[in-house]
Scaffold this active site. Structure first.
Site, PDB file in Angstrom:
ATOM      1  N   SER A 243       0.835  -1.197   0.000  1.00 36.06           N
ATOM      2  CA  SER A 243       0.000   0.000   0.000  1.00 36.06           C
ATOM      3  C   SER A 243       0.870   1.247   0.000  1.00 36.06           C
ATOM      4  O   SER A 243       2.000   1.244   0.528  1.00 36.06           O
ATOM      5  CB  SER A 243      -0.859  -0.038   1.267  1.00 36.06           C
ATOM      6  OG  SER A 243      -1.333   1.240   1.589  1.00 36.06           O
TER       7      SER A 243
ATOM      8  N   LYS B  48       2.223  -3.473   6.564  1.00 34.40           N
ATOM      9  CA  LYS B  48       2.629  -3.655   5.161  1.00 34.40           C
ATOM     10  C   LYS B  48       4.141  -3.482   5.031  1.00 34.40           C
ATOM     11  O   LYS B  48       4.810  -4.218   4.305  1.00 34.40           O
ATOM     12  CB  LYS B  48       1.883  -2.652   4.264  1.00 34.40           C
ATOM     13  CG  LYS B  48       0.388  -2.902   4.180  1.00 34.40           C
ATOM     14  CD  LYS B  48       0.086  -4.212   3.481  1.00 34.40           C
ATOM     15  CE  LYS B  48      -1.391  -4.528   3.421  1.00 34.40           C
ATOM     16  NZ  LYS B  48      -1.665  -5.866   2.897  1.00 34.40           N
TER      17      LYS B  48
ATOM     18  N   TYR C 160      -1.572  -0.023  10.393  1.00 28.81           N
ATOM     19  CA  TYR C 160      -1.818  -0.723   9.128  1.00 28.81           C
ATOM     20  C   TYR C 160      -0.612  -0.574   8.198  1.00 28.81           C
ATOM     21  O   TYR C 160      -0.114  -1.551   7.623  1.00 28.81           O
ATOM     22  CB  TYR C 160      -3.087  -0.165   8.454  1.00 28.81           C
ATOM     23  CG  TYR C 160      -3.269  -0.634   7.037  1.00 28.81           C
ATOM     24  CD1 TYR C 160      -3.647  -1.946   6.756  1.00 28.81           C
ATOM     25  CD2 TYR C 160      -3.040   0.227   5.966  1.00 28.81           C
ATOM     26  CE1 TYR C 160      -3.792  -2.386   5.451  1.00 28.81           C
ATOM     27  CE2 TYR C 160      -3.191  -0.201   4.657  1.00 28.81           C
ATOM     28  CZ  TYR C 160      -3.572  -1.504   4.392  1.00 28.81           C
ATOM     29  OH  TYR C 160      -3.705  -1.933   3.103  1.00 28.81           O
TER      30      TYR C 160
HETATM   31  P1  NAD Z   1     -10.992  -7.113   1.081  1.00 30.67           P
HETATM   32  O1  NAD Z   1     -11.254  -7.041   2.549  1.00 30.67           O
HETATM   33  O2  NAD Z   1     -12.116  -6.907   0.146  1.00 30.67           O
HETATM   34  O3  NAD Z   1     -10.305  -8.516   0.722  1.00 30.67           O
HETATM   35  C1  NAD Z   1      -9.469  -9.195   1.628  1.00 30.67           C
HETATM   36  C2  NAD Z   1      -9.946 -10.630   1.711  1.00 30.67           C
HETATM   37  O4  NAD Z   1      -9.124 -11.319   2.653  1.00 30.67           O
HETATM   38  C3  NAD Z   1     -11.392 -10.741   2.217  1.00 30.67           C
HETATM   39  O5  NAD Z   1     -12.121 -11.573   1.326  1.00 30.67           O
HETATM   40  C4  NAD Z   1     -11.269 -11.383   3.599  1.00 30.67           C
HETATM   41  O6  NAD Z   1     -12.352 -12.232   3.891  1.00 30.67           O
HETATM   42  C5  NAD Z   1      -9.950 -12.129   3.478  1.00 30.67           C
HETATM   43  N1  NAD Z   1      -9.240 -12.300   4.745  1.00 30.67           N
HETATM   44  C6  NAD Z   1      -9.024 -11.388   5.723  1.00 30.67           C
HETATM   45  N2  NAD Z   1      -8.327 -11.933   6.727  1.00 30.67           N
HETATM   46  C7  NAD Z   1      -8.087 -13.224   6.379  1.00 30.67           C
HETATM   47  C8  NAD Z   1      -7.404 -14.298   7.002  1.00 30.67           C
HETATM   48  N3  NAD Z   1      -6.846 -14.164   8.208  1.00 30.67           N
HETATM   49  N4  NAD Z   1      -7.337 -15.479   6.355  1.00 30.67           N
HETATM   50  C9  NAD Z   1      -7.922 -15.643   5.139  1.00 30.67           C
HETATM   51  N5  NAD Z   1      -8.586 -14.654   4.501  1.00 30.67           N
HETATM   52  C10 NAD Z   1      -8.660 -13.462   5.120  1.00 30.67           C
HETATM   53  O7  NAD Z   1      -9.799  -6.091   0.791  1.00 30.67           O
HETATM   54  P2  NAD Z   1      -9.221  -5.577  -0.606  1.00 30.67           P
HETATM   55  O8  NAD Z   1      -9.583  -4.140  -0.751  1.00 30.67           O
HETATM   56  O9  NAD Z   1      -9.551  -6.521  -1.692  1.00 30.67           O
HETATM   57  O10 NAD Z   1      -7.667  -5.618  -0.264  1.00 30.67           O
HETATM   58  C11 NAD Z   1      -6.856  -6.717  -0.638  1.00 30.67           C
HETATM   59  C12 NAD Z   1      -5.441  -6.451  -0.163  1.00 30.67           C
HETATM   60  O11 NAD Z   1      -4.972  -5.248  -0.730  1.00 30.67           O
HETATM   61  C13 NAD Z   1      -5.317  -6.302   1.357  1.00 30.67           C
HETATM   62  O12 NAD Z   1      -4.132  -6.933   1.775  1.00 30.67           O
HETATM   63  C14 NAD Z   1      -5.217  -4.812   1.545  1.00 30.67           C
HETATM   64  O13 NAD Z   1      -4.473  -4.474   2.703  1.00 30.67           O
HETATM   65  C15 NAD Z   1      -4.483  -4.395   0.282  1.00 30.67           C
HETATM   66  N6  NAD Z   1      -4.744  -2.989  -0.108  1.00 30.67           N
HETATM   67  C16 NAD Z   1      -6.023  -2.579  -0.295  1.00 30.67           C
HETATM   68  C17 NAD Z   1      -6.276  -1.247  -0.622  1.00 30.67           C
HETATM   69  C18 NAD Z   1      -7.677  -0.745  -0.818  1.00 30.67           C
HETATM   70  O14 NAD Z   1      -7.873   0.473  -0.794  1.00 30.67           O
HETATM   71  N7  NAD Z   1      -8.661  -1.578  -1.026  1.00 30.67           N
HETATM   72  C19 NAD Z   1      -5.197  -0.350  -0.773  1.00 30.67           C
HETATM   73  C20 NAD Z   1      -3.907  -0.818  -0.578  1.00 30.67           C
HETATM   74  C21 NAD Z   1      -3.685  -2.160  -0.253  1.00 30.67           C
END
Ligand code: NAD
Ligand code: UDP
Length: 333
Positions: A123, A151, A147
């Site tokens: 991120s 990362k 958070y």
């Molecule tokens: P999201 O919450 O929609 O998807 C994450 C998925 O991981 C979910 O389906 C959740 O059920 C699953 N999950 C959570 N904890 C878990 C565990 N312990 N074991 C198994 N599954 C688990 O989030 P997203 O927006 O799709 O983000 C995906 C990744 O990208 C994350 O790592 C997030 O930190 C990173 N990210 C997201 C953003 C954003 O703005 N959406 C920005 C930067 C980085």
């Protein structure tokens, strides 16, 4: 076989859709803490192909070993994690446990089962607050919330692993602000609680689910006083993962890429783009700044273009139109 942790989540599901459409075999691991199993059906509807689905936790080494030993994935894309900045301030242990502990556990299991290619969801929050824009991969790091530190630490584990074991090939992708939804209207961001991010709140206000959305601060030193971010369409972001995965077929070591458009958009500009793209007005009120927010940041995506041949193509109008279409569909469900 490609292993996708967090594959039923927002970003992971869009990557799965691209992988399945390209004929790849996909196995999703997700504990469904922030998504639904219906996404597996939706992926089949969208692509005509069904991924394998294993419900479980990335902190559970026994469960992961069963999956990895059976499937022997050639590559893992690791999306599973917790992602709400404010929650990470209140519950830091949960964030370190899942985002750092879960990543380390997954890597150990992959190491034992022969997988050596890994694409990681990082991120822009790993960067130190700065007035020097755009942020390049060389910009100083220095997260300012738990958070971001999770990362940062997971990235460090990956750098150390690639240095110690040259057969590992790692891509660390630093996302800026992903928004929008799949053009089918079937995949998108479906927050289970109250949304924190701008786009879902804007959609809620446009739909009348809330009377208005808050513009957090109109007194920033930006062109119109509201906060500026680098929003990118989730489909563009998903494509970046495919390019990174392909790059690792030949590139050894650990590689870091910003995935953004390279252009900042203010909150008011996004509200105007939404109105123009959807014909719907999202009422807003100006509120005090949200604690912890930075005035402005955006990426330089030049390295990803140069090395991966990836460039975000979709416009703010595409982002708003697709986010709105998904939002309306969710309301109808
Ligand atoms: P999201 O919450 O929609 O998807 C994450 C998925 O991981 C979910 O389906 C959740 O059920 C699953 N999950 C959570 N904890 C878990 C565990 N312990 N074991 C198994 N599954 C688990 O989030 P997203 O927006 O799709 O983000 C995906 C990744 O990208 C994350 O790592 C997030 O930190 C990173 N990210 C997201 C953003 C954003 O703005 N959406 C920005 C930067 C980085
Ligand atoms: N924002 C806002 N109202 C909201 C949510 C967000 O004005 O209801 C602003 C926020 O201050 C920031 C931008 O929109 O300038 C993007 O915020 P978001 O939470 O979507 O992403 P962040 O960059 O904070 O991770």
């Amino acid at each position: 076989m490609i292993l996708v942790t967090g594959g039923t989540g927002y970003i992971g599901s869009h990557v799965c859709a691209l992988l399945l459409a390209a004929g790849r075999e996909v196995a999703i691991v997700d504990n469904l803490s922030n998504s639904g199993a219906d996404v597996v059906d939706r992926l089949e509807t969208v692509t005509g192909r069904r991924p394998l689905f294993h419900r479980g936790d990335v902190r559970d080494a026994g469960f992961l070993t069963e999956v990895a030993a059976k499937l022997r994935p050639e590559c893992a894309l690791h999306f599973a994690g917790l992602k709400a900045v404010a929650e990470s301030v209140r519950q830091p242990l949960a964030y370190y446990d899942v985002n750092v502990g879960g990543t380390a556990t997954l890597l150990k299991v992959l190491q034992q089962n022969g997988t050596r290619r890994f694409v990681f969801s990082s991120s822009a929050t790993v960067y130190a607050p700065s007035e020097v824009m755009p942020l390049t991969e060389e910009s100083p790091l220095g997260p300012y919330n738990p958070y971001g530190w999770t990362k940062f630490m997971a990235e460090q584990i990956l750098r150390d692993l690639a240095a110690a074991a040259p057969d590992w090939r790692v891509a660390v992708l630093r996302y800026f602000n992903p928004v929008g939804a799949h053009e089918s209207g079937l995949l998108g961001e479906k927050p289970l609680g109250t949304p924190n991010n701008l786009m879902p709140r804007l959609c809620d206000a446009a739909a009348g689910r809330t009377p208005r959305f808050s513009v957090f601060g109109l007194d920033y030193p930006t062109r119109d006083g509201s906060g500026v971010r680098d929003y990118l369409h989730v489909t563009d972001l998903a494509l970046g993962h495919i390019r990174a995965m392909e790059h690792l077929e030949t590139a050894a070591g650990a590689h870091v890429y910003n995935l953004g458009t390279g252009t900042g958009l203010s909150v008011l500009e996004m509200a105007a783009a939404f109105r123009a793209a959807t014909g719907v007005e999202a009422p807003y009120e100006v509120c005090p700044r949200r604690p912890g927010d930075l005035a402005e940041y955006y990426s330089s995506p030049a390295k990803a273009e140069r090395e991966l041949g990836w460039k975000a193509e979709k416009t703010p109008a595409d982002m708003c139109r697709d986010a709105w279409a998904f939002h309306r569909r969710c309301l109808a469900d």
